[in-house]
Design an enzyme around this catalytic site. Structure first.
Site, PDB file in Angstrom:
ATOM      1  N   GLY A   1       0.961   8.916   6.670  1.00 44.27           N
ATOM      2  CA  GLY A   1       2.349   8.463   6.633  1.00 44.27           C
ATOM      3  C   GLY A   1       3.369   9.570   6.754  1.00 44.27           C
TER       4      GLY A   1
ATOM      5  N   GLY B   1       1.307  -6.362  -2.000  1.00 47.72           N
ATOM      6  CA  GLY B   1       1.489  -5.885  -0.635  1.00 47.72           C
ATOM      7  C   GLY B   1       0.883  -4.529  -0.353  1.00 47.72           C
TER       8      GLY B   1
ATOM      9  N   LYS C   1      -8.841   8.598  10.008  1.00 51.95           N
ATOM     10  CA  LYS C   1      -7.904   9.695   9.768  1.00 51.95           C
ATOM     11  C   LYS C   1      -8.639  11.026   9.661  1.00 51.95           C
ATOM     12  CE  LYS C   1      -4.736   6.546   7.426  1.00 51.95           C
ATOM     13  NZ  LYS C   1      -4.208   6.069   6.120  1.00 51.95           N
TER      14      LYS C   1
END
Length: 432
Positions: free
Chosen positions: A134, A187, A205
């Site tokens: 991120g 979420g 990743k």
């Protein structure tokens, strides 16, 4: 350049974040690159959906060609997800001499070399910082910030969903299934969490990071993967008794010319920096021969953190446009791929067994381990009330993977072993 035009493939959570940053930081972007930046087209699936954004007339489109073939669009930003169809879109964009930014780790882990080759052939930039961790600038740090160093090891927490689950299990003593449901309600986990909890997301990743950090083409198939679905509250409780914290760790290690890459639940000493990384946060620990130890920490997902990495890649491309050096930054891997064999991989291991509660079992266990040159660092034995079995929990000294796997096979054949409840890697318990 009077302005630079952006075409978005996707306008979901991350895409909306990109638009917000471009709008809210327009003065800073213009100052850095010398001209305004505007979103000219955005590919969506629903023209009427409320996205909480003010979008100009004619910006939204249902047709990929409106983004991929528009001669006025300079940079295509892919935040739509998917692999095969998305790859074709990006190849078309590159062949049309458009630079590309993507946040798609699935795509880059599977088709990264092909896309980077197309970018180089078309003298275009292809940046993908947001595909890993991120908002943490880990890829740029590996490629640029640590370019003069030789990276020997990378290990980190690169999946926020699993870190949230393990944090909750550790702090509250709850089961995996219970915490997963909470993560989905909040979420933090997808309706289908398989890629996250199974370790595949982290593995993708780690393949990307290993390729860049080791300058070697590491494929997804080269990554040993084990998820957290079998981690129990008992495992975590015993780990705490021994002074460890359970984390899903991506691990990449280079010794000489050979590398190993894995993703698996790992016991870290409580004073290891990664042990204190909790909830949905990510962190990557990097070892370099010159710099020593460094750690990168921050939010691993979310609209604005991920969008920040996307827009930073856009700025890098725009600066290259001003300098006329687009397509020059990609460097082919320096080394051929060489993976460690089982006997070249070593670690400590945590093992939890249920055994028959009878004389001689512990002595036999010790004999099986010692026959393979493996000794115990810590061992604990508890009776299982009313079951006629005992629970033995141990941590080995460092052992090669081939010896440890041979030991597990012998244990499975030993009649007094009722079950092998769990087995995990231990990192940081011994130096060297």
């Amino acid at each position: 350049m009077e302005s630079i035009s952006i075409g978005l493939l996707g306008l979901g959570t991350v895409g909306a974040g990109v638009v917000k940053i471009i709008e809210n930081h327009q003065d800073k972007l213009s100052h850095q690159i010398g001209c305004p930046v505007k979103v000219k087209k955005a590919l969506v699936q629903d023209l009427e959906k409320d996205r909480g954004l003010t979008i100009g007339d004619g910006v939204l489109t249902l047709h990929p060609e409106d983004v991929l073939t528009d001669p006025e669009i300079d940079i295509v930003v892919e935040v739509m997800g998917g692999i095969e169809a998305t790859k074709e879109h990006l190849l078309q964009a590159l062949n049309n001499k458009k630079h590309v930014v993507t946040a798609n780790k699935d795509l880059m882990a599977v088709h990264g070399p092909e896309l980077l080759k197309a970018a180089s052939a078309n003298e275009c930039d292809l940046f993908y910082e947001a595909s890993v961790a991120g908002g943490i600038p880990i890829l740029r740090s590996l490629v640029d910030g640590l370019a003069s160093d030789r990276i020997t090891k990378m290990m980190g927490i690169v999946n926020g969903t699993t870190n949230f689950i393990l944090t909750k299990m550790t702090k509250e003593g709850r089961s995996f299934e219970d915490v997963l449901k909470e993560a989905q309600d909040l979420g933090f986990a997808e309706a289908d969490p398989t890629a996250d909890v199974g370790g595949l997301d982290a593995a993708r990743k780690m393949a990307i990071m290993s390729t860049l950090g080791f300058s070697m083409n590491v494929d997804l198939a080269d990554v040993k993967v084990k998820g957290i679905t079998e981690v129990t509250a008992d495992d975590i409780e015993y780990a705490e008794q021994f002074g460890y914290t359970m984390k899903l760790i991506g691990y990449a290690h280079r010794e000489g010319e050979k590398v190993e890459v894995s993703v698996e639940p790992t016991l870290l000493l409580n004073d290891h920096p990664l042990s204190s990384v909790n909830d949905e946060y990510n962190a990557v620990y990097v070892y370099g021969e010159a710099v020593g130890e460094t750690m990168f920490y921050g939010p691993g997902a979310g609209s604005l953190p991920t969008a920040t990495a996307v827009v930073s890649d856009m700025v890098g491309i725009m600066k290259n446009m001003r300098l006329g050096v687009n397509g020059k930054s990609a460097v082919n891997p320096q080394f051929p791929k060489k993976l460690k064999e089982r006997e070249e991989i070593s670690s400590q291991y945590f093992l939890r067994l249920h055994v028959q509660d009878e004389i001689g079992v512990l002595a036999k266990l010790t004999s099986i381990f010692s026959n393979h040159g493996v000794s115990f660092e810590k061992i604990l034995q508890n009776p299982l009330n009313g079951a006629g079995y005992s629970e033995i929990v141990l941590v080995t000294h460092k052992a090669s993977l081939d010896h440890y796997e041979d030991i597990l096979m012998e244990l499975k054949d030993y009649h007094a072993i009722h079950s092998i409840e769990s087995s995990y890697r231990v990192e940081g318990g011994e130096k060297g």
